[in-house]
Design an enzyme around this catalytic site. Sequence first.
Site, PDB file in Angstrom:
ATOM      1  N   ASP A   1      37.385  47.169  30.701  1.00  0.00           N
ATOM      2  CA  ASP A   1      38.264  46.067  31.100  1.00  0.00           C
ATOM      3  C   ASP A   1      37.372  44.903  31.532  1.00  0.00           C
ATOM      4  O   ASP A   1      36.570  45.043  32.460  1.00  0.00           O
ATOM      5  CB  ASP A   1      39.179  46.518  32.245  1.00  0.00           C
ATOM      6  CG  ASP A   1      40.121  45.415  32.722  1.00  0.00           C
ATOM      7  OD1 ASP A   1      39.904  44.235  32.390  1.00  0.00           O
ATOM      8  OD2 ASP A   1      41.080  45.753  33.450  1.00  0.00           O
TER       9      ASP A   1
ATOM     10  N   TYR B   1      43.514  34.292  32.073  1.00  0.00           N
ATOM     11  CA  TYR B   1      43.979  33.328  33.073  1.00  0.00           C
ATOM     12  C   TYR B   1      43.066  33.252  34.301  1.00  0.00           C
ATOM     13  O   TYR B   1      43.368  32.523  35.235  1.00  0.00           O
ATOM     14  CB  TYR B   1      45.422  33.586  33.486  1.00  0.00           C
ATOM     15  CG  TYR B   1      45.758  34.940  34.062  1.00  0.00           C
ATOM     16  CD1 TYR B   1      45.410  35.278  35.360  1.00  0.00           C
ATOM     17  CD2 TYR B   1      46.455  35.874  33.311  1.00  0.00           C
ATOM     18  CE1 TYR B   1      45.735  36.515  35.893  1.00  0.00           C
ATOM     19  CE2 TYR B   1      46.790  37.111  33.824  1.00  0.00           C
ATOM     20  CZ  TYR B   1      46.422  37.428  35.109  1.00  0.00           C
ATOM     21  OH  TYR B   1      46.744  38.659  35.631  1.00  0.00           O
ATOM     22  N   LYS B   2      41.961  34.012  34.272  1.00  0.00           N
ATOM     23  CA  LYS B   2      40.995  33.926  35.373  1.00  0.00           C
ATOM     24  C   LYS B   2      39.884  32.957  34.945  1.00  0.00           C
ATOM     25  O   LYS B   2      40.114  31.747  34.877  1.00  0.00           O
ATOM     26  CB  LYS B   2      40.476  35.317  35.707  1.00  0.00           C
ATOM     27  CG  LYS B   2      41.580  36.278  36.181  1.00  0.00           C
ATOM     28  CD  LYS B   2      41.025  37.676  36.412  1.00  0.00           C
ATOM     29  CE  LYS B   2      42.114  38.662  36.806  1.00  0.00           C
ATOM     30  NZ  LYS B   2      42.691  38.395  38.129  1.00  0.00           N
TER      31      LYS B   2
ATOM     32  N   ARG C   1      37.386  37.262  49.351  1.00  0.00           N
ATOM     33  CA  ARG C   1      36.769  37.043  48.038  1.00  0.00           C
ATOM     34  C   ARG C   1      36.557  35.548  47.796  1.00  0.00           C
ATOM     35  O   ARG C   1      37.472  34.740  48.027  1.00  0.00           O
ATOM     36  CB  ARG C   1      37.694  37.545  46.914  1.00  0.00           C
ATOM     37  CG  ARG C   1      37.969  39.001  46.869  1.00  0.00           C
ATOM     38  CD  ARG C   1      38.497  39.427  45.491  1.00  0.00           C
ATOM     39  NE  ARG C   1      39.661  38.643  45.057  1.00  0.00           N
ATOM     40  CZ  ARG C   1      40.295  38.848  43.909  1.00  0.00           C
ATOM     41  NH1 ARG C   1      39.862  39.788  43.065  1.00  0.00           N
ATOM     42  NH2 ARG C   1      41.343  38.120  43.584  1.00  0.00           N
TER      43      ARG C   1
ATOM     44  N   PHE D   1      40.827  48.201  39.427  1.00  0.00           N
ATOM     45  CA  PHE D   1      42.049  47.449  39.689  1.00  0.00           C
ATOM     46  C   PHE D   1      43.243  48.370  39.432  1.00  0.00           C
ATOM     47  O   PHE D   1      43.317  49.032  38.393  1.00  0.00           O
ATOM     48  CB  PHE D   1      42.133  46.203  38.798  1.00  0.00           C
ATOM     49  CG  PHE D   1      43.257  45.299  39.189  1.00  0.00           C
ATOM     50  CD1 PHE D   1      43.184  44.556  40.365  1.00  0.00           C
ATOM     51  CD2 PHE D   1      44.411  45.230  38.439  1.00  0.00           C
ATOM     52  CE1 PHE D   1      44.244  43.730  40.751  1.00  0.00           C
ATOM     53  CE2 PHE D   1      45.471  44.415  38.826  1.00  0.00           C
ATOM     54  CZ  PHE D   1      45.388  43.668  39.989  1.00  0.00           C
TER      55      PHE D   1
END
Lengths: 416, 416
Positions: A203, A228-229, A377, A131
């Site tokens: 990560d 928050y995912k 996705r 990312f």
Amino acid sequence: MTTRNDCLTRDAQDPLASLRSQFDLPSGVIYLDGNSLGARPKAALARAQDVISREWGKDLITSWNTAGWFDLPKRLGNRLAPLIGAGGDEVVVTDTTSLNLFKALAAAVHLQAQTPKSAARRVILTERSNFPTDIYMAQGLSNWLERGYTVKLVDSVEEIPAAIDADTAVLMLTHVNYRTGYQHDMAALTALAHARGAVAVWDLAHSAGAVPVDLNGANADFAVGCTYKYLNGGPGAPAFIWVPKKHQATFTHPLSGWWGHAAPFAMAPGFAPTDGIGRALCGTQPIVSLAMVECGLDVFGQTSMAAIRAKSLALTDLFIELVEARCGGHPLGLVTPREHAQRGSQVSFTHPHGYAVMSALIARGVIGDYREPEIMRFGFTPLYTSYADVWDAVEILKQILDNKEYDVAAERGAVT
Amino acid sequence: MTTRNDCLTRDAQDPLASLRSQFDLPSGVIYLDGNSLGARPKAALARAQDVISREWGKDLITSWNTAGWFDLPKRLGNRLAPLIGAGGDEVVVTDTTSLNLFKALAAAVHLQAQTPKSAARRVILTERSNFPTDIYMAQGLSNWLERGYTVKLVDSVEEIPAAIDADTAVLMLTHVNYRTGYQHDMAALTALAHARGAVAVWDLAHSAGAVPVDLNGANADFAVGCTYKYLNGGPGAPAFIWVPKKHQATFTHPLSGWWGHAAPFAMAPGFAPTDGIGRALCGTQPIVSLAMVECGLDVFGQTSMAAIRAKSLALTDLFIELVEARCGGHPLGLVTPREHAQRGSQVSFTHPHGYAVMSALIARGVIGDYREPEIMRFGFTPLYTSYADVWDAVEILKQILDNKEYDVAAERGAVT
């Protein structure tokens, strides 16, 4: 082939099915983007109202102590720890993933510099497909360290082992790739990094709450991640950082703010880090956003990562099966590994008009997202995604593809 | 001497009096700690409910665009800018004060290093009495810069001018001192720093919304500040950073996350900073806490900093007058300057048993706070503090002192 009735039967037998009622999901929507922004736990609204009305409005400044605001980063960290194989007092919820990664990388560089023959090691090694903010933060740190650090990008998973060499100071990887859903073997790569003299930073943005993680079991060095995912903490909710007991005494980073001080209210004019995980803290935290993180963690407390993983694999297997069986005539390419051990909790397919197809899906209420190049996705979140959701999503995808219900002309930019 | 009736008359004539109704203040409390945590704007609850229920719960991931979540740091920055003499697109609300100061200091060091004869300048100069996290962040940055930077602390305001010398790279000051309420002459000190070849960084934690600030008028270089004190943004609400147009093109710092990238969704593997103030951003922001900042700023939009300053000086003058007149026999020492130009919006008095006296005040509903050594702080917030509040607070202080209603035995630690 699996039918919709089969899916309804599986939902009826699903031990996690009852947890869906704890989330606020809009009607008419199949939400397959919990890998980007988790759905809202119903309890989050009442929690925020209480923090705002009572803790802030009525109790005002006293809430820093009486409502436990100061302790929230540690308290939430201890709640989160079991989901990622962390021990007690090894995790705090604070700041952003980017900033926590900066702290972890700085600490990793410092740790590595204390070892013999470290002088030649000036590479932070990661994947080109990581990312971007992870790469950017590593570049930011490297550019400001005057000893000549560089960030080296490898082009494929297969090249990673050979790339860990005598120049490598830090191996920095995202455990589950945000685009492909590929899951690294954390234990094996950490062991390889250690064997070759490097420090391993992970990560967990797409792992925490998504797949079983065993940081201590893997003997990892530092880790960060997102709430928050899959953890459903709320938009932009503070992130987390893990510093294992073995590294806490030497853990050091440049973002040395007063929340990481041994005696913050002594107001001494020299920084002295507190013992333990607290030294990963920096400044005052956004309490309302932070407090809601607990509502997401409360749901995880009612099940286990093993149960979540079993359903996650069943959902992603089902999605792959149905897409390939029902949309087989269309130019879809599976990006996510079929092998369970290499799969996160999302499935990505390429399509030459991926952006347009995803836009059409969203217009029909199937919320996934798009990432360049050509990748659609679909995130699967066992706490609130049902088997029937999977069937219905594929049915709508099939209709869109069969009927060409997508607007190629509108194709540009990214669905965020 | 001013009577309570005089105070009621002044309240009746106060052009700001009506704004108090926009805040949720508990009954039976005189809140004189808005310099630490601002009171709650009533609108903040509804705003948070809307963000949580609709923007997060119903609109989910689409809210990043449709609800303007991505733009919030810039939009709020533009709302805040007029309060501090900043121009449009010069401020973002993001991260914490500590982290923003790190960015500003790094940028200041970089800026200074581009000037001729900069090689010898390796000192970040500040006050020993500065808020500790500012000193700690400067130390954190200095320790990690390998060119040998140090943080130099001066012991008194009077020593600052002479201490700015050929070694000084950056002058870093908090505009209004958190403990004493002393206000620096920003324009004069900035000019002096520039004349001697240094860069000037200002912390407005106790200035923004408290006193008129004119950053561009003072030709300052960088500034940061807090939204949860006088700006009433909510507990731990994200902070702000100001980068003037003159420095935006060269502004650079190590915390280079994806929100500061020129094209964050291109997902390119190399950091390229965006133009303008956006490059002060780093990672994903805590949206619920961030959104409530606007409710505090909305109240400021209904008045002016000139009107706020006029009432602030009247309130602090009145408090000093009444304490000295009515509590004159007690060992109270005024710490805050009598001279208006040197005063923020708080008044601090020492007392040998300051901690115990403040504890007694809080028990009686007069909420101030205590800071080592011996200092009782009283913050005056013209948006919701009345003249009668001042009279009543002094009456209660007088009773506590006259009747020795404080527990010296319990005296220890700090009231936070």
